[in-house]
Design a protein around this motif. Structure first.
Motif, PDB file in Angstrom:
ATOM      1  N   SER A   1     -10.370  -4.925  -7.296  1.00  0.00           N
ATOM      2  CA  SER A   1     -10.733  -4.951  -5.223  1.00  0.00           C
ATOM      3  C   SER A   1     -11.807  -4.209  -5.487  1.00  0.00           C
ATOM      4  O   SER A   1     -12.160  -4.065  -4.407  1.00  0.00           O
ATOM      5  CB  SER A   1      -9.161  -4.985  -4.647  1.00  0.00           C
TER       6      SER A   1
ATOM      7  N   ARG B   1       0.980  -1.041  -0.218  1.00  0.00           N
ATOM      8  CA  ARG B   1       0.036  -0.066   0.380  1.00  0.00           C
ATOM      9  C   ARG B   1       0.656   1.562   0.128  1.00  0.00           C
ATOM     10  O   ARG B   1       0.292   2.268  -0.894  1.00  0.00           O
ATOM     11  CB  ARG B   1      -0.861  -0.311   1.335  1.00  0.00           C
TER      12      ARG B   1
ATOM     13  N   THR C   1     -14.849   1.632  -2.424  1.00  0.00           N
ATOM     14  CA  THR C   1     -16.088   0.891  -1.355  1.00  0.00           C
ATOM     15  C   THR C   1     -17.227   1.861  -1.206  1.00  0.00           C
ATOM     16  O   THR C   1     -16.782   3.256  -1.614  1.00  0.00           O
ATOM     17  CB  THR C   1     -15.586   1.166   0.181  1.00  0.00           C
TER      18      THR C   1
ATOM     19  N   GLN D   1      -5.026   1.677  -7.641  1.00  0.00           N
ATOM     20  CA  GLN D   1      -6.104   0.871  -6.844  1.00  0.00           C
ATOM     21  C   GLN D   1      -6.275  -0.443  -7.971  1.00  0.00           C
ATOM     22  O   GLN D   1      -6.143  -0.122  -8.878  1.00  0.00           O
ATOM     23  CB  GLN D   1      -7.273   1.586  -6.383  1.00  0.00           C
ATOM     24  N   ASP D   2      -5.549  -1.777  -7.614  1.00  0.00           N
ATOM     25  CA  ASP D   2      -6.422  -2.435  -8.670  1.00  0.00           C
ATOM     26  C   ASP D   2      -7.693  -3.147  -8.583  1.00  0.00           C
ATOM     27  O   ASP D   2      -8.970  -2.442  -7.560  1.00  0.00           O
ATOM     28  CB  ASP D   2      -6.158  -3.806  -7.785  1.00  0.00           C
TER      29      ASP D   2
ATOM     30  N   ASP E   1     -10.038   5.635  -0.619  1.00  0.00           N
ATOM     31  CA  ASP E   1      -9.534   4.519  -1.694  1.00  0.00           C
ATOM     32  C   ASP E   1      -8.800   5.419  -2.624  1.00  0.00           C
ATOM     33  O   ASP E   1      -8.610   6.319  -2.619  1.00  0.00           O
ATOM     34  CB  ASP E   1     -10.798   4.316  -2.396  1.00  0.00           C
TER      35      ASP E   1
END
Length: 391
Positions: A315, A145, A318, A311-312, A305
């Motif tokens: 995944s 991360r 949210t 970010q993948d 996020d």
């Protein structure tokens, strides 16, 4: 610790070329360090520039203060910037290199982890780091991360420069009914012939879907990515919800973002006629709820996020919800708007104050457009306003 000769001279030239030495905090960097604090459970996170004289804290997380400098030879980050990857110190008190440094003896730092940030020429110009008052090591997931956050920070460093001129005819204002007396209005001014920002809205049944995004960089490539993402989001059914729509669009765009080393910050929301807002925020963090009453505080819809391209997509992002009351206003902007003020998050709150003081949204957007025309803003500017019910 440091390199020397021609190699170090090239690195120092790259630090100078960022144009960031001597400049104050900016929200585009602060949102990364703020998120690093949250995601890595670290009370301290900084984005720094490192030359051969000092360490300059570009993102100090202290609003309104100039970027502090620390003398070269006293910081963890000097090791990070001259390394090849993540540099970690689990217990600085037990490490003879750092046990007597000011960070440990004066500020109580016990553990450190940082990644180098490289300019477009590959030279390491700074660091993104987290520190903690307790001895600890990052987990494998946390190391990943931190690396992702570092890639985001590198993109901001590389995307901060440009030589395009502002087009004087790139404004647009649109409106659509949200409820019996609500509207969506938007202003977009490109920093050149093509904007890397995107904004969109679409009415479907009893709800409207709105989007505000910012593609790293400027010009035709950024504009093409913005248009591709806009089309991808529009092709997803509004009934599927913002999170599903974004995941689908991001998966389609991911290979192109990866090949270009690009990313997109994005706010994407569905607002129904009851005022319920379901949204996802991909590293954007520049959306406010402005209550109808001046006595009620403005609420910022914070992001936990990361952007598209960092970010993948598998995944996902949210989904979150917030409720609008009659007379409330939702405003979302791209970070070019912050350059009309001091480039910090406080400037967004002051913009909300301007919105409250205007009798109509159109007058507010006209005021923003007028300020852009006279300001030296070197980025695309987009403002989207949703007025729910009567203002």
């Amino acid at each position: 610790m440091s390199g020397g000769g021609e190699a170090e001279a090239r690195r120092l030239a790259s630090v100078e070329a960022t144009g960031l030495l001597g400049t104050g905090p900016e929200e585009r960097f602060d949102r990364i360090t703020r998120l690093a604090q949250e995601l890595l459970d670290a009370p301290m996170s900084y984005l720094n520039l490192v030359d051969d004289v000092s360490l300059v804290v570009k993102s100090p997380q202290v609003v309104g203060e100039p970027a502090p400098r620390y003398p070269y030879g006293t910081a963890f980050c000097e090791y990070t910037v001259h390394g090849t990857g993540l540099f970690e110190v689990p217990d600085a008190r037990a490490d003879p290199r750092f046990a007597q440094t000011p960070a440990v003896t004066q500020f109580g730092v016990r553990s450190y982890a940082g990644v180098p940030l490289r300019a477009g020429d590959g030279e390491a110009v700074g660091t993104l780091c987290v520190m903690h008052p307790e001895a600890r090591s990052l987990s494998a997931a946390e190391r990943v991360r931190l690396g992702e956050l570092g890639r985001w920070a590198e993109g901001e460093l590389r995307g901060g420069s440009g030589s395009w001129g502002r087009s004087g005819s790139g404004s647009a204002s649109v409106s659509v009914s949200v409820s019996s007396d609500g509207s969506v209005s938007a202003l977009s001014l490109p920093f050149g012939e093509v904007s890397g920002d995107l904004h969109a809205w679409e009415r479907s049944g009893s709800a409207v879907t709105v989007t505000v995004g910012d593609v790293m960089g400027k010009g035709a490539v950024a504009g093409a990515l913005a248009e591709e993402l806009r089309a991808g989001l529009a092709s997803s059914s509004s009934a599927s919800g913002p999170a599903v729509a974004l995941a689908r669009a991001a998966a389609s765009l991911e290979p192109r973002l990866a090949s270009l080393g690009a990313f997109v910050t994005l706010f994407h929301a569905r607002i129904d006629d009851s005022g319920r807002v379901e949204y996802v925020d991909a590293g954007h963090g520049l959306t406010l709820i402005v209550p109808a009453s001046d006595a009620d505080p403005v609420e910022r819809l914070a992001s936990r996020d990361l952007p598209l391209g960092v970010q993948d997509a598998a995944s996902g992002w949210t989904p979150r919800t917030v409720q609008l009351q009659p007379g409330d206003t939702l405003i979302s902007v791209t970070d070019g708007v912050l350059e009309l003020d001091d480039s910090t998050l406080d400037s967004l709150l002051r913009l909300a104050g301007e919105l409250r003081s205007r009798p109509d949204v159109g007058g507010f957007l006209d005021g923003v457009a007028a300020r852009v025309e006279v300001a030296a803003v070197d980025d695309d500017v987009t403002v989207l306003v949703v007025a729910f019910g009567a203002r």
